[in-house]
Write a protein that holds these residues in place. Sequence first.
Motif, PDB file in Angstrom:
ATOM      1  N   ARG A  25      32.623  48.629  40.814  1.00 20.70           N
ATOM      2  CA  ARG A  25      33.494  49.792  40.628  1.00 20.70           C
ATOM      3  C   ARG A  25      32.796  51.077  41.076  1.00 20.70           C
ATOM      4  O   ARG A  25      33.376  51.907  41.789  1.00 20.70           O
ATOM      5  N   LEU A  72      38.921  44.553  43.142  1.00 18.16           N
ATOM      6  CA  LEU A  72      37.648  45.205  42.828  1.00 18.16           C
ATOM      7  C   LEU A  72      36.673  45.061  43.991  1.00 18.16           C
ATOM      8  O   LEU A  72      36.002  46.038  44.379  1.00 18.16           O
ATOM      9  N   LEU A 376      41.402  51.924  39.586  1.00 19.30           N
ATOM     10  CA  LEU A 376      40.174  52.127  40.361  1.00 19.30           C
ATOM     11  C   LEU A 376      40.148  53.534  40.954  1.00 19.30           C
ATOM     12  O   LEU A 376      41.154  54.021  41.488  1.00 19.30           O
TER      13      LEU A 376
END
Length: 382
Positions: A25, A72, A376
């Motif tokens: 992340r 991700l 995100l």
Amino acid sequence: MNSALPPPRDIVLIGGGHTHALVLRSWGMRPVPGVRLTLINPGPTAPYSGMLPGLIAGHYTRDALEIDLVPLARHAGAALVIGRAEGIDRAARLIHVPGHPPIRYDLASIDIGITSDLPGLPGFADHAVPAKPLGAFANRWEDFVARTAAGEAVPRVAVIGAGVAGVEIALAARHRLAVAGQAPEITLIDAADTVVRDVRAGARAALMDQIAAQGVTLCTGAGVAKVTAGDVRLASGRTIPTGLVIGAAGARPQGWLTRTGLYLTDGFVTVDRHLRSVNDPHIFAVGDCAHLSHAPRPKAGVYAVREAPVLLANLRAAATGGRLRAYRPQKDYLKLISMGGKRAAADRFSWRLEGALVWRWKDHIDRKFMRQFKDLPQIRLD
């Protein structure tokens, strides 16, 4: 005059555990030019262990505790390899994953968690399921719940290991089956005479009261001799009939680590204060699969989460020639322990704190942790 660009450096993350998920992340917000990132994981998702008791109890769906590694990895600019690593050739710097060509690395990090398997217990591999790894256990549990609802399995569960994890599982299983209209019979088995020894007096009292109030049978001082298709047989000769046997006794390392040549402590990768293997500076290890040689700690998700910024900084530094950062784990931490229904106990100080408010507190923390992988952040281009 043209100057040759330095070749890309390859960083490979083995396992999609909590630390690696957080590194991905953050990496996506500020990638390092000239560095290629690869993630290896057995599946496209990774479960968050903190919400497992809630899944067992029926408070959460499976999706709620699964970190989706596909978006991700895309966010981090990482290649995602679906497969289970089974070896590292450290001389050639290659990672072996069945069904894939060897994966080259300049730097690698291992975050593969643990297992609660009991390989030395006769019958366990054939007739029981370890609580970890979480993905396989969750599948087995949901199948068992469905079969009990259909009348194809008896709602009897035996949990081997009466530490905090075993107690959470037993209370959650009892709640789920009772809510479904079953008449569950839950048995907690431990070889020691005293259970939930790893919490303070207040939390232990709350858990012991719940075990009694919910009718969970506590079988202490009981060594298990064998697991069969329909019961658990104790060393004393007593037989406990069961429809499902769950192993929650202790933390065991993944077996393939013994073939890597890395220094291990009780099977766990021994790392220094920079989270690097003590005998290979090209390999890091984090989370439950690592042993902190400079500051040993119990296996707990809180350490994996707090290792993430240090691992991120050190991967960047090792790839670019920077200075490594030391990881200094806290000496103690707050435990919020589920008690079946939407109630939990807090273990931090000596007093007793429990109830629905503590569960909502835990639920808020868990959902907040998971939200960061769904929302995100944008990539920084400066």
